[in-house]
Design a protein around this motif. Structure first.
Motif, short mmCIF file in Angstrom:
data_model
loop_
_atom_site.label_atom_id
_atom_site.label_comp_id
_atom_site.label_asym_id
_atom_site.label_seq_id
_atom_site.Cartn_x
_atom_site.Cartn_y
_atom_site.Cartn_z
N LYS A 1 0.85 -1.18 -0.02
CA LYS A 1 0.03 0.12 -0.05
C LYS A 1 0.65 1.29 0.02
O LYS A 1 2.18 1.30 0.71
CB LYS A 1 -1.14 0.03 1.35
CG LYS A 1 -2.15 -1.12 1.25
CD LYS A 1 -2.88 -1.06 2.35
CE LYS A 1 -3.86 -2.25 2.40
NZ LYS A 1 -4.71 -2.07 3.83
N TRP B 1 0.40 5.58 0.15
CA TRP B 1 -0.19 6.69 0.47
C TRP B 1 0.35 7.98 0.05
O TRP B 1 1.54 8.07 0.42
CB TRP B 1 -0.76 7.01 2.01
CG TRP B 1 -1.74 5.90 2.33
CD1 TRP B 1 -2.99 5.74 2.57
CD2 TRP B 1 -1.50 4.62 3.06
NE1 TRP B 1 -3.51 4.44 2.94
CE2 TRP B 1 -2.21 3.73 3.51
CE3 TRP B 1 0.09 3.91 3.29
CZ2 TRP B 1 -2.26 2.58 4.10
CZ3 TRP B 1 -0.07 2.79 3.83
CH2 TRP B 1 -1.29 1.82 4.03
N PRO C 1 -5.59 4.57 0.31
CA PRO C 1 -4.33 4.46 -0.39
C PRO C 1 -4.42 4.74 -1.64
O PRO C 1 -5.35 4.58 -2.25
CB PRO C 1 -3.81 2.87 -0.29
CG PRO C 1 -4.92 1.91 -0.13
CD PRO C 1 -5.71 2.86 0.77
N GLU D 1 -2.64 0.21 -4.19
CA GLU D 1 -2.59 -1.06 -3.53
C GLU D 1 -2.28 -2.09 -4.60
O GLU D 1 -2.97 -2.23 -5.63
CB GLU D 1 -3.85 -1.14 -2.81
CG GLU D 1 -4.04 -2.35 -1.89
CD GLU D 1 -5.20 -2.51 -1.15
OE1 GLU D 1 -5.48 -3.53 -0.82
OE2 GLU D 1 -5.73 -1.44 -0.73
#
Length: 1001
Positions: free
Chosen positions: A207, A209, A227, A230
């Motif tokens: 993931k 972000w 996120p 992913e």
């Protein structure tokens, strides 16, 4: 909220009973807690880790001679007593238990007495450490003479479960460098592979972000936001590329990896989630600011701007208004003068910055017109009428692009170095007589007042140092102070409207003319080395005070009555061909001068700003670009400046040192030849890489001398100072940098390459008589076209991919008994290749649903090959199911990879079998479930993957997809998740490799 932490340790101790009466010896095995990972602990008498008891139950035998066979297996490794190993016999008597002691176990647990698979033998021998995992410790008793088993198998088992989440490795920097195209390598280390429950049933959720607004806590972002990206994958790394969400330069990102069990079991701490790490994706490449431009004349414009702190290069663009195409001018500084423009023409101007691999944008475009041509009435014979210069206040700062006046001429500064109140560097003199033509000039310790007028030093033309364009304030100021005017004069000895009559004719072509002041004689040397001595008093036939020499090529030299030499000239009085013969020497000297000026400027800036602050962004950038080859000690840099000062006056000595260095002279001459016929500054005629290369050639000669005389306690031996840990065969040479400071007369030295195998270390190649000194580059005497090892063995053949050891040894004697050595392990990868165009795909046939082998054979046949018979001796079985239907690695697994590479190196496709489910459809190895054809190979981020065609589908785009990649793992297995995420998903593991044979019609 309640946090539950569970640790499960299952320890089983099994004492197997005799399976039948035919086993006269009963074995009992028990492992004592706490368990140890170190093999040597189990033969340590003080610890008593392994309790083994033997009992002879056959009362018809006495003094029975026996020996042991020990097997330790688990976590992908297997250790077993070597066949044929026979220590002293163990003597058993009926009914009397025999306790196997540490003396017995020590012999059996020595690595040289065991067969080893699944782990590097040398590493295990040195560390004695077993990988964490699930192990079976087995004991069997063999008849000492017949080697047959006469006992049950005594087994002890240890099993450790509940695993740590992955450990994040890459990227490890807080800020990563932007690359074009987008590419970021994410990598992590699994910490669960010791568990048989999860080692082969785990996938990862990667993931990513975006942290926005800037400054938010990375953990808080991961907990509360969705996120940006992913992906579920089976491997322990992810290459984030162009097909993924684009990252924004200057933004920060958080990432995390979660390990999950495919069966939904909770086998990990913290639900398998790693820590959250963050990084900043480079820096935003902002546009330049304060763009400005001014016309410097009818045919040139100076462009100025203010760059960003991370700008490392600029492209100034200009075009005539109404035109579409921009003309580019590259530069590393925040100003650019553009020449050769049209008179009275309107131009559009803009500047694009670069930040490493990232190209910036522009926000502003200026429009500027060049002025009309002024018609000047010039009187060549008139004396100049210059006002007296009364302003003696030095200017605070001069920069490249500034204009000053010197004796009535305009001088445009192109390169400026400040030392106190004086400046050195380069400039351009504008000559009105020639339509404001520019003449290259050198600034010699000039001093300029606040009105930008020359009040000290001189400006010297590079066209002819003794010629007309010499602006010397020592003479000008003296005349100004006396008469109120300054006069620029020409040196009559060096410019002639008509050459004087020749006094002496010289045979051949003159190479050099020298005047001896003490003897008062002239010595002429021709190109053949012949010399002629001339007395000026008797040679001056016309008694005009000048001795005029002319050779057979028409080159004329003039020696005046003061012994001053000028020339060569051609018969018209201009500089003759003799100067062209010295072009290379002139280029060499000017090129060296520019390098020395660069280093002096860098060092002075560094010393001036060392340990000071705060600094502006220009100074910060300059200091961040400080050459790596220079020391960072102020006293040592002062020594370097002294050397630079010396070489500035003795450039020929520095050039001689470079010419004596066989490793760089060819390249140096190439750069000089490239610049012949060009005008300085020569740095503008070189690429960035070529300029850096030239700086690297000169730098070693500026450093303090290395004392290698006599004995010293400061012996330094450092090999492989910049050694990468991996290479690709045939892709590039392998460059090794090493240092041998010869303070102990280490005149015997050698360079060795060994191949590391499970059983041995094999010498591949070796070289002797290495150069001693600091930071040497290894040169392969077997293949001398460039620096570095060619990757070939002693026979001149390219080596196979695998693990290797590079070693340098230096000694004071030829036996190498008194010396030093340094080593490093590397992994060699095969070169990338593809034969997809040579193999026609054959897909699933509904009339032959179990025909995957036949379809793979059809693909080979389309390329002109067929596979060997199933019992062929050259087939390599890489993995095989054991009696419990668990896939086990075979001892010769590496041979399978070598076999694949051998065929791909010759552009031949090869068939391999794979396992992806329990059981098998009837293949001879009782393991293989499916058949593939390997058609290519790539290595990315130190992992080699093999592309394959799969007849599992009738869709060619799927069966030949570039995502079909069997990738080599750390244990040498080749695996791939086919059609990941679909209902057809399978995890392939290669079981066998079957060679191909050419079809003979």
């Amino acid at each position: 909220m309640c946090l539950l932490s569970i640790t499960i340790t299952l320890l089983l101790s099994v004492s197997a009973q005799a399976q039948n009466a035919s086993n006269p010896v009963q074995v009992t095995s028990n492992l004592m807690t706490p368990y140890s990972l170190y093999l040597s602990d189990y033969s340590d008498a003080s610890q008593k880790k392994w309790n083994i008891q033997l009992l002879l139950k056959d009362f018809t035998k006495t003094d029975y001679q026996a020996k042991l066979r020990i097997t330790i297996e688990g976590a992908g490794i297997r250790l077993r007593t070597r066949q044929g190993f026979s220590p002293g016999p163990i003597r058993l008597n009926p009914g009397i238990p025999y306790q196997v002691d540490a003396t017995d176990l020590t012999q059996y647990l020595r690595i040289q007495n065991m067969e080893v698979s699944g782990i590097n033998r040398n590493k295990l021998a040195s560390t004695q450490k077993l990988p964490e995992g699930f192990y079976h410790f087995k004991i069997e008793v063999l008849d000492y003479n017949r080697n047959n088993r006469v006992s049950n198998i005594g087994t002890s088992i240890a099993w450790l479960v509940l695993n740590d989440p992955p450990l994040l490795n890459l990227p490890f920097q807080e800020k990563i460098r932007i690359q074009d195209p987008q590419q970021v390598q994410f990598q992590w280390t699994p910490r669960h592979t010791s568990s048989p429950n999860s080692a082969f049933e785990t996938e990862y959720i990667f993931k990513l972000w975006e942290i926005w607004p800037e400054g938010r806590d990375a953990n808080e972002v991961a907990r509360t936001t969705r996120p940006l990206f992913e992906r579920r994958i089976m491997t322990t790394s992810y290459f984030y590329g162009l097909n993924d969400a684009m990252l924004i330069p200057g933004r920060s990102y958080a990432w995390q990896v979660q390990a999950v069990n495919l069966n939904g079991r909770d086998l990990f701490k913290n639900q398998g989630k790693s820590e959250v790490r963050w990084f900043k994706y480079g820096d935003e490449c902002l546009p330049i600011t304060n763009l400005g431009a001014e016309a410097l004349g009818t045919d040139r414009i100076r462009i100025t701007w203010e760059g960003g702190w991370n700008h490392n290069r600029y492209v100034a663009q200009i075009r005539e208004k109404g035109e579409e195409k921009w003309i580019n001018y590259g530069t590393n500084i925040e100003t650019k003068v553009v020449y050769d423009l049209q008179v009275n023409t309107e131009y559009q101007i803009r500047v694009l910055p670069s930040c490493g691999a990232l190209e910036g944008t522009t926000e502003n475009t200026l429009t500027l017109s060049t002025p009309e041509q002024d018609v000047q009435d010039l009187d060549c014979g008139a004396e100049s009428d210059l006002p007296l210069i009364e302003n003696r206040e030095p200017i605070a700062e001069l920069n490249a692009g500034d204009q000053i006046t010197a004796a009535g001429f305009t001088v445009i500064l192109t390169e400026v170095i400040k030392t106190g109140e004086t400046y050195t560097g380069m400039g351009l003199i504008e000559v009105p007589l020639f339509n404001s033509a520019r003449v290259e000039a050198v600034l010699n310790d000039i001093k300029v007042n606040t009105d930008k007028q020359l009040i000290g030093g001189n400006v010297e033309s590079t066209l002819n140092p003794n010629g007309p364009f010499i602006l010397d304030t020592d003479e000008v100021i003296e005349e100004l102070s006396e008469e109120g005017t300054g006069e620029q004069t020409e040196n009559a000895d060096n410019s002639f409207e008509e050459l004087p009559d020749t006094d002496i004719d010289i045979e051949g072509e003159i190479a050099d003319v020298e005047y001896d002041e003490e003897e008062g004689t002239i010595t002429v040397t021709d190109t053949e080395g012949n010399t002629t001595e001339i007395d000026p008093e008797t040679a001056d036939e016309n008694q005009d005070g000048e001795t005029v020499l002319e050779d057979e090529e028409g080159n004329v030299y003039v020696v005046d009555e003061d012994g001053e030499l000028s020339g060569p000239y051609n018969p018209d009085g201009d500089v003759g061909e003799g100067e062209n013969a010295q072009d290379s020497q002139n280029v060499q000297e000017e090129l060296i001068r520019e390098v020395l000026v660069f280093y002096k400027q860098q060092i002075n800036a560094w010393i001036e700003n060392y340990e000071k602050g705060p600094l502006d962004k220009v100074i910060i950038k300059q200091m961040s670009d400080f050459p790596d080859c220079l020391p960072d000690d102020v006293d040592e840099l002062q020594d370097v400046l002294e050397k630079i000062k010396y070489y500035e006056s003795n450039k020929d000595e520095l050039i001689s040192l470079i010419e004596e260095n066989e490793s760089i002279i060819d390249r140096f001459e190439f750069l000089v030849d490239k610049l012949n016929g060009e005008q300085p500054p020569y740095v503008e005629g070189l690429t960035d890489n070529e300029w850096s290369e030239l700086l690297g050639m000169v730098c070693p000669y500026l450093l303090p001398e290395i004392d290698i005389e006599g004995l010293s306690e400061d012996l330094e031996f450092v090999a492989f100072e910049s050694l990468p840990n991996s290479y690709q065969l045939k892709e590039n040479r392998y460059n090794f940098t090493y240092t041998i400071l010869d303070t102990l007369s280490l005149s015997y030295n050698k360079f060795e390459i060994f191949q590391l195998t499970e059983d041995d270390t094999v010498l591949v190649n070796n070289y002797s008589d290495l150069d001693t000194g600091k930071e040497n580059s290894f040169i392969d005497t077997q293949d001398q076209d460039s620096i570095g090892w060619s990757g070939k063995d002693i026979n001149g053949d390219y080596i196979k991919a695998g693990d290797y050891l590079v070693n340098i040894v230096a000694s004071i004697d030829s036996s190498y008994s008194n010396g030093f050595q340094d080593s490093s392990e590397i992994r060699i990868f095969p070169f990338d290749m593809s034969i997809t165009d040579d193999v026609e795909f054959e897909g699933f046939d509904s009339s032959d649903p179990a025909g995957c082998f036949r379809r793979a054979a059809d693909m080979l046949e389309n390329a002109g090959y067929e596979t060997v018979a199933p019992n062929h001796e050259d087939i390599v079985q890489m993995t095989r199911n054991n009696e419990d239907d668990i896939l086990e690695i075979q001892d010769n697994i590496v041979d399978g990879i070598h076999l694949i590479n051998e065929y791909l190196d010759d552009d031949i496709p090869i068939m391999d079998g794979v396992d992806y489910r329990a059981g098998h459809p009837g293949n001879l190895d009782e393991t293989t479930d499916h058949w593939l054809v390997i058609v290519g190979r790539t290595t990315t981020n130190n992992q080699t993957c093999y592309r394959y065609y799969d007849a599992q589908t009738a869709h060619e785009t799927i069966g030949t997809s570039s995502e079909n990649q069997l990738c080599e793992q750390d244990d040498y297995t080749l695996t791939d998740t086919y059609r990941e995420g679909s209902v057809y998903e399978r995890t392939y593991t290669v079981t066998m490799v079957r060679p191909s044979e050419e079809i003979n019609d």
